[in-house]
Motif scaffolding. Structure first.
Motif, PDB file in Angstrom:
ATOM      1  N   ALA A   1      57.612  43.754  63.296  1.00  0.00           N
ATOM      2  CA  ALA A   1      58.740  42.887  62.941  1.00  0.00           C
ATOM      3  C   ALA A   1      59.455  43.427  61.707  1.00  0.00           C
ATOM      4  O   ALA A   1      60.687  43.428  61.643  1.00  0.00           O
ATOM      5  N   GLN A   2      58.715  43.926  60.727  1.00  0.00           N
ATOM      6  CA  GLN A   2      59.332  44.474  59.515  1.00  0.00           C
ATOM      7  C   GLN A   2      60.060  45.770  59.823  1.00  0.00           C
ATOM      8  O   GLN A   2      61.106  46.056  59.249  1.00  0.00           O
ATOM      9  N   ALA A   3      59.532  46.571  60.755  1.00  0.00           N
ATOM     10  CA  ALA A   3      60.152  47.853  61.089  1.00  0.00           C
ATOM     11  C   ALA A   3      61.492  47.672  61.784  1.00  0.00           C
ATOM     12  O   ALA A   3      62.334  48.559  61.751  1.00  0.00           O
TER      13      ALA A   3
ATOM     14  N   SER B   1      61.159  58.066  53.014  1.00  0.00           N
ATOM     15  CA  SER B   1      62.154  57.750  54.025  1.00  0.00           C
ATOM     16  C   SER B   1      61.786  58.433  55.325  1.00  0.00           C
ATOM     17  O   SER B   1      61.236  59.524  55.327  1.00  0.00           O
ATOM     18  N   ARG B   2      62.120  57.790  56.426  1.00  0.00           N
ATOM     19  CA  ARG B   2      61.866  58.393  57.736  1.00  0.00           C
ATOM     20  C   ARG B   2      62.911  59.435  58.074  1.00  0.00           C
ATOM     21  O   ARG B   2      62.754  60.223  58.982  1.00  0.00           O
ATOM     22  N   ARG B   3      64.018  59.457  57.362  1.00  0.00           N
ATOM     23  CA  ARG B   3      65.125  60.361  57.659  1.00  0.00           C
ATOM     24  C   ARG B   3      65.128  61.614  56.793  1.00  0.00           C
ATOM     25  O   ARG B   3      66.086  62.357  56.784  1.00  0.00           O
ATOM     26  N   GLY B   4      64.108  61.828  56.015  1.00  0.00           N
ATOM     27  CA  GLY B   4      64.063  63.007  55.161  1.00  0.00           C
ATOM     28  C   GLY B   4      63.978  62.604  53.701  1.00  0.00           C
ATOM     29  O   GLY B   4      63.475  61.545  53.359  1.00  0.00           O
TER      30      GLY B   4
END
Length: 102
Positions: free
Chosen positions: A19-21, A89-92
């Motif tokens: 849910a948080q993601a 961060s998941r994006r770098g």
């Protein structure tokens, strides 16, 4: 009895994480300052701030010369320090640039 409780707890933890993601912008915060704003900020590109990360006591690292300031706004020449705090961060690579003005 212990086993069903453990499974229930595991499912609850996983569901909460999912849910948080799904939240678009999970980072929230508050910006505060002490003092008085005399001049507004100059429109300074992110790349310029990144070039001056590590600035201490008004001196930028590696001899980075600050662009000449203007009288109607506050730019890099009016700062005493510029620092970067890394954020996962998941994006770098990501981070928060903190600027301290004189």
């Amino acid at each position: 009895m212990k086993r069903p409780l453990q499974i229930s707890l595991l499912v609850l933890v996983c569901a909460t994480g999912l849910a948080q993601a799904e939240v678009r912008n999970p980072f929230q915060g508050r910006v505060s300052f002490t003092g008085m704003i005399v001049s507004g900020l100059c429109a300074t590109p992110r790349q310029t701030w990144q070039a001056h990360i590590g600035r201490l006591n008004g001196i930028s690292p590696a001899g980075q010369a600050a662009a000449p300031g203007r009288d109607d706004c506050a730019g890099i020449t009016q700062t005493s320090s510029v620092s970067l705090t890394a954020v996962s961060s998941r994006r770098g690579e990501a981070g928060i640039i903190t600027v301290t003005y004189n």
